[in-house]
Design a protein around this motif. Structure first.
Motif, PDB file in Angstrom:
ATOM      1  N   TRP A 328       0.864  -1.152   0.092  1.00 55.97           N
ATOM      2  CA  TRP A 328      -0.005   0.092   0.110  1.00 55.97           C
ATOM      3  C   TRP A 328       0.888   1.232  -0.247  1.00 55.97           C
ATOM      4  O   TRP A 328       0.801   2.105  -0.794  1.00 55.97           O
ATOM      5  N   GLY A 329       1.940   1.291   0.946  1.00 54.61           N
ATOM      6  CA  GLY A 329       2.561   2.555   0.991  1.00 54.61           C
ATOM      7  C   GLY A 329       3.561   2.596  -0.031  1.00 54.61           C
ATOM      8  O   GLY A 329       3.795   3.799  -0.548  1.00 54.61           O
ATOM      9  N   TYR A 330       4.209   1.663  -0.643  1.00 57.18           N
ATOM     10  CA  TYR A 330       4.942   1.789  -1.954  1.00 57.18           C
ATOM     11  C   TYR A 330       3.981   2.147  -3.005  1.00 57.18           C
ATOM     12  O   TYR A 330       4.532   3.119  -3.747  1.00 57.18           O
ATOM     13  N   ALA A 331       2.983   1.912  -2.957  1.00 54.75           N
ATOM     14  CA  ALA A 331       2.132   2.382  -4.498  1.00 54.75           C
ATOM     15  C   ALA A 331       1.513   3.593  -4.208  1.00 54.75           C
ATOM     16  O   ALA A 331       1.645   4.528  -5.306  1.00 54.75           O
ATOM     17  N   PHE A 332       1.107   4.052  -3.123  1.00 53.28           N
ATOM     18  CA  PHE A 332       0.583   5.462  -2.924  1.00 53.28           C
ATOM     19  C   PHE A 332       1.518   6.503  -2.374  1.00 53.28           C
ATOM     20  O   PHE A 332       1.156   7.564  -2.534  1.00 53.28           O
ATOM     21  N   TYR A 333       2.794   6.212  -2.442  1.00 54.82           N
ATOM     22  CA  TYR A 333       3.711   7.032  -2.165  1.00 54.82           C
ATOM     23  C   TYR A 333       4.775   6.895  -3.078  1.00 54.82           C
ATOM     24  O   TYR A 333       5.062   8.111  -3.793  1.00 54.82           O
ATOM     25  N   GLY A 334       5.445   6.108  -3.139  1.00 56.96           N
ATOM     26  CA  GLY A 334       6.666   5.662  -4.075  1.00 56.96           C
ATOM     27  C   GLY A 334       6.212   5.747  -5.639  1.00 56.96           C
ATOM     28  O   GLY A 334       6.643   6.740  -6.244  1.00 56.96           O
ATOM     29  N   LEU A 335       5.293   4.917  -6.064  1.00 61.35           N
ATOM     30  CA  LEU A 335       5.027   5.134  -7.346  1.00 61.35           C
ATOM     31  C   LEU A 335       4.312   6.313  -7.745  1.00 61.35           C
ATOM     32  O   LEU A 335       4.430   6.944  -8.745  1.00 61.35           O
ATOM     33  N   LEU A 336       3.376   7.013  -6.914  1.00 59.78           N
ATOM     34  CA  LEU A 336       2.693   8.348  -7.138  1.00 59.78           C
ATOM     35  C   LEU A 336       3.901   9.499  -7.016  1.00 59.78           C
ATOM     36  O   LEU A 336       3.344  10.596  -7.955  1.00 59.78           O
ATOM     37  N   GLY A 337       4.835   9.189  -6.339  1.00 58.88           N
ATOM     38  CA  GLY A 337       5.791  10.155  -6.387  1.00 58.88           C
ATOM     39  C   GLY A 337       6.462  10.290  -7.688  1.00 58.88           C
ATOM     40  O   GLY A 337       6.746  11.659  -8.210  1.00 58.88           O
ATOM     41  N   SER A 338       6.412   9.077  -8.543  1.00 60.68           N
ATOM     42  CA  SER A 338       7.023   9.352  -9.840  1.00 60.68           C
ATOM     43  C   SER A 338       6.150  10.174 -10.747  1.00 60.68           C
ATOM     44  O   SER A 338       6.471  10.991 -11.680  1.00 60.68           O
ATOM     45  N   TYR A 339       4.706   9.968 -10.589  1.00 65.63           N
ATOM     46  CA  TYR A 339       3.518  10.665 -11.122  1.00 65.63           C
ATOM     47  C   TYR A 339       3.803  12.413 -10.865  1.00 65.63           C
ATOM     48  O   TYR A 339       3.779  13.032 -11.692  1.00 65.63           O
ATOM     49  N   PHE A 340       3.993  12.551  -9.537  1.00 64.05           N
ATOM     50  CA  PHE A 340       4.188  13.944  -9.106  1.00 64.05           C
ATOM     51  C   PHE A 340       5.389  14.696  -9.696  1.00 64.05           C
ATOM     52  O   PHE A 340       5.442  15.707 -10.193  1.00 64.05           O
ATOM     53  N   VAL A 341       6.518  14.075  -9.719  1.00 60.96           N
ATOM     54  CA  VAL A 341       7.699  14.504 -10.333  1.00 60.96           C
ATOM     55  C   VAL A 341       7.316  14.800 -11.970  1.00 60.96           C
ATOM     56  O   VAL A 341       7.808  15.893 -12.304  1.00 60.96           O
ATOM     57  N   ASP A 342       6.722  13.928 -12.572  1.00 58.50           N
ATOM     58  CA  ASP A 342       6.326  14.145 -14.003  1.00 58.50           C
ATOM     59  C   ASP A 342       5.461  15.430 -13.998  1.00 58.50           C
ATOM     60  O   ASP A 342       5.469  16.183 -14.986  1.00 58.50           O
ATOM     61  N   ARG A 343       4.585  15.403 -13.327  1.00 57.60           N
ATOM     62  CA  ARG A 343       3.531  16.544 -13.109  1.00 57.60           C
ATOM     63  C   ARG A 343       4.104  17.981 -13.021  1.00 57.60           C
ATOM     64  O   ARG A 343       3.695  18.793 -13.532  1.00 57.60           O
ATOM     65  N   GLU A 344       5.124  18.008 -12.063  1.00 54.08           N
ATOM     66  CA  GLU A 344       5.672  19.227 -11.729  1.00 54.08           C
ATOM     67  C   GLU A 344       6.698  19.613 -12.549  1.00 54.08           C
ATOM     68  O   GLU A 344       6.936  20.898 -12.655  1.00 54.08           O
ATOM     69  N   ALA A 345       7.594  18.856 -13.012  1.00 55.74           N
ATOM     70  CA  ALA A 345       8.716  19.219 -13.675  1.00 55.74           C
ATOM     71  C   ALA A 345       8.654  19.593 -15.103  1.00 55.74           C
ATOM     72  O   ALA A 345       7.629  18.938 -15.892  1.00 55.74           O
ATOM     73  N   PRO A 346       9.197  20.771 -15.603  1.00 55.77           N
ATOM     74  CA  PRO A 346       8.906  21.265 -17.018  1.00 55.77           C
ATOM     75  C   PRO A 346       9.172  20.162 -17.867  1.00 55.77           C
ATOM     76  O   PRO A 346      10.363  19.080 -17.494  1.00 55.77           O
ATOM     77  N   PRO A 347       8.904  19.838 -18.914  1.00 55.37           N
ATOM     78  CA  PRO A 347       9.346  18.746 -19.954  1.00 55.37           C
ATOM     79  C   PRO A 347      10.662  18.483 -20.260  1.00 55.37           C
ATOM     80  O   PRO A 347      11.189  17.572 -20.088  1.00 55.37           O
TER      81      PRO A 347
END
Length: 420
Positions: A328-347
């Motif tokens: 649960w923790g790996y999916a909702f923090y670790g993997l979602l973290g990758s989504y957050f980085v992609d969402r926040e960083a300029p292309p």
């Protein structure tokens, strides 16, 4: 299905994670078990040294991958050659364990050859894990979630390996290492029929490989908070990674199936990956209905709950709740973290930002966490008896601080497209 590109890539992921789990999951208990019970009688600090090889491999992988797969060779050939070498190394490690006498040898001397063999295997593991993602992204259609379905098969492979090593094989023996060697040999051959993925013909400068241009992202408070919390979580997670298996053994977490054998702790631990699969499958639906920060807080809360229950050592709660909370923790923090980085960083900084965060989380954090966990267990062990509540109190405090810091300091990023 297996003749299709997604089918072949899915089988690659299955074998990749099946072989890795056959080493990582049972090895910790085998190393620490007393010689008269079939183990190698290693001290916790020796176990930490062996497991630190995977963090060391993560530190050198970006450089190796950049040269091999970007400049010189097709990706599938690098995967094939690396797995062939990995098969030889982990097979040699298994043979060494077979001839090692844990009852008479000094573990301080015995750890050196095993460390060197596992180090070579760990470097190969990090290279092939990276290239498995590279070859998948280059050959699967963008959008539609094809990559995530392929990646899910890898987690399923981890689950299957847990059952095989904890039920069909003896986890307190070199048998899982031989299984990992056979898996790498099979993947070395199978990689030659993966989609041809030639090198791009150029390599990125060293500063880009290490993600240094993305350092400017740390000016954003939310990015900085996320990265620091991820570092703390990965550091504290080494307590679980190294010592939850012997902890479960001490609690008596085994299931006797009579003439069908026994389900060892390694089988029970796969509850984490089963939960992870369910969370990964639900994530797209949840992201449409909940804020990103709330989902990531839920992930951190799961890790905190996991360690609180390990501290309390209530067997039903540990099995039914604590172990699933790991996935649960790996999916909702670790993997979602990758989504957050992609969402926040300029292309133009996305790849570099992902590389930088991965390096910080998988390299220094894991390396320090390995030695911290080993030192804490060593200091709280008398003979074969470990003071587990004191051990689990350390990551419990670490996760509590991480959760509070994230809740207070992390700001919800704007919706995609709102700031670009």
């Amino acid at each position: 299905m297996l003749g299709s590109v997604p089918g072949r890539l899915a089988l690659m992921m299955f074998l990749q994670y099946f072989g890795l789990a056959a080493v990582i999951v049972p090895l910790t208990r085998y190393l620490q078990t007393a010689a008269d019970a079939g183990g190698l009688n290693f001290r916790p600090t020796h176990v930490s040294l062996v497991y630190a090889t995977f963090a060391m491999g993560a530190a050198v992988t970006p450089l190796v991958v950049g040269v091999l797969a970007d400049r010189w060779f097709a990706v599938e050939k690098v995967i094939a050659g690396t797995h062939a070498l990995m098969a030889a190394l982990v097979g040699s490690a298994a043979a060494w364990c077979d001839t090692h006498d844990g009852a008479t040898a000094d573990p301080a001397d015995a750890v050196v050859p095993l460390f060197l063999l596992v180090l070579g295997y760990a470097v190969g593991t990090q290279i092939t894990l990276t290239l498995a993602v590279v070859i998948s992204f280059r050959n699967l259609p963008a959008g539609g979630g094809a990559f995530w379905y392929v990646r899910l098969v890898g987690t399923f492979g981890w689950v299957v390996a847990g059952f095989v090593t904890g039920w069909a094989l003896n986890p307190i023996s070199p048998q899982p290492l031989y299984l990992a060697a056979a898996t790498s040999a099979a993947l070395a051959a199978f990689a030659l029929v993966l989609p041809h993925t030639p090198p791009k013909g150029y390599g990125r400068p060293l500063r880009e490989v290490l993600g240094l241009p993305a350092v400017k992202m740390f000016r954003d408070r939310s990015f900085l908070v996320f990265a620091l919390v991820l570092l703390v979580c990965n550091l504290m997670n080494q307590f679980y990674a190294q010592f939850v298996s012997p902890f479960l053994k001490d609690l008596g977490v085994e299931l006797d199936l009579g003439r069908y054998g026994r389900l060892a702790p390694e089988v029970v631990m796969t509850l984490a990956q089963v939960c992870e699969i369910g969370c990964m499958a639900a994530t797209p639906w949840l992201l449409r209905r909940m804020k990103l920060k709330h989902l990531m807080l839920i992930g951190l809360g799961g890790l905190l709950l996991r360690n609180a229950l390990l501290y309390l050592a209530n067997v039903p709660a540990v099995v039914a709740v604590a172990l699933p909370m790991h996935g649960w923790g790996y999916a909702f923090y670790g993997l979602l973290g990758s989504y957050f980085v992609d969402r926040e960083a300029p292309p133009h900084l996305r790849a570099g930002a992902q590389s930088l965060v991965t390096f910080l989380g998988s390299g220094p954090a894991v390396l320090v966490g390995n030695f911290l966990a080993g030192g804490v267990v060593e200091a709280n062990r008398a003979g074969t008896v470990t003071d587990w509540p004191t051990v689990w109190a350390v990551p419990l405090i670490g996760y509590a601080l991480a959760l509070v810091a994230f809740a207070l300091l992390f700001r919800e990023p704007p919706e995609p497209g709102a700031h670009r």
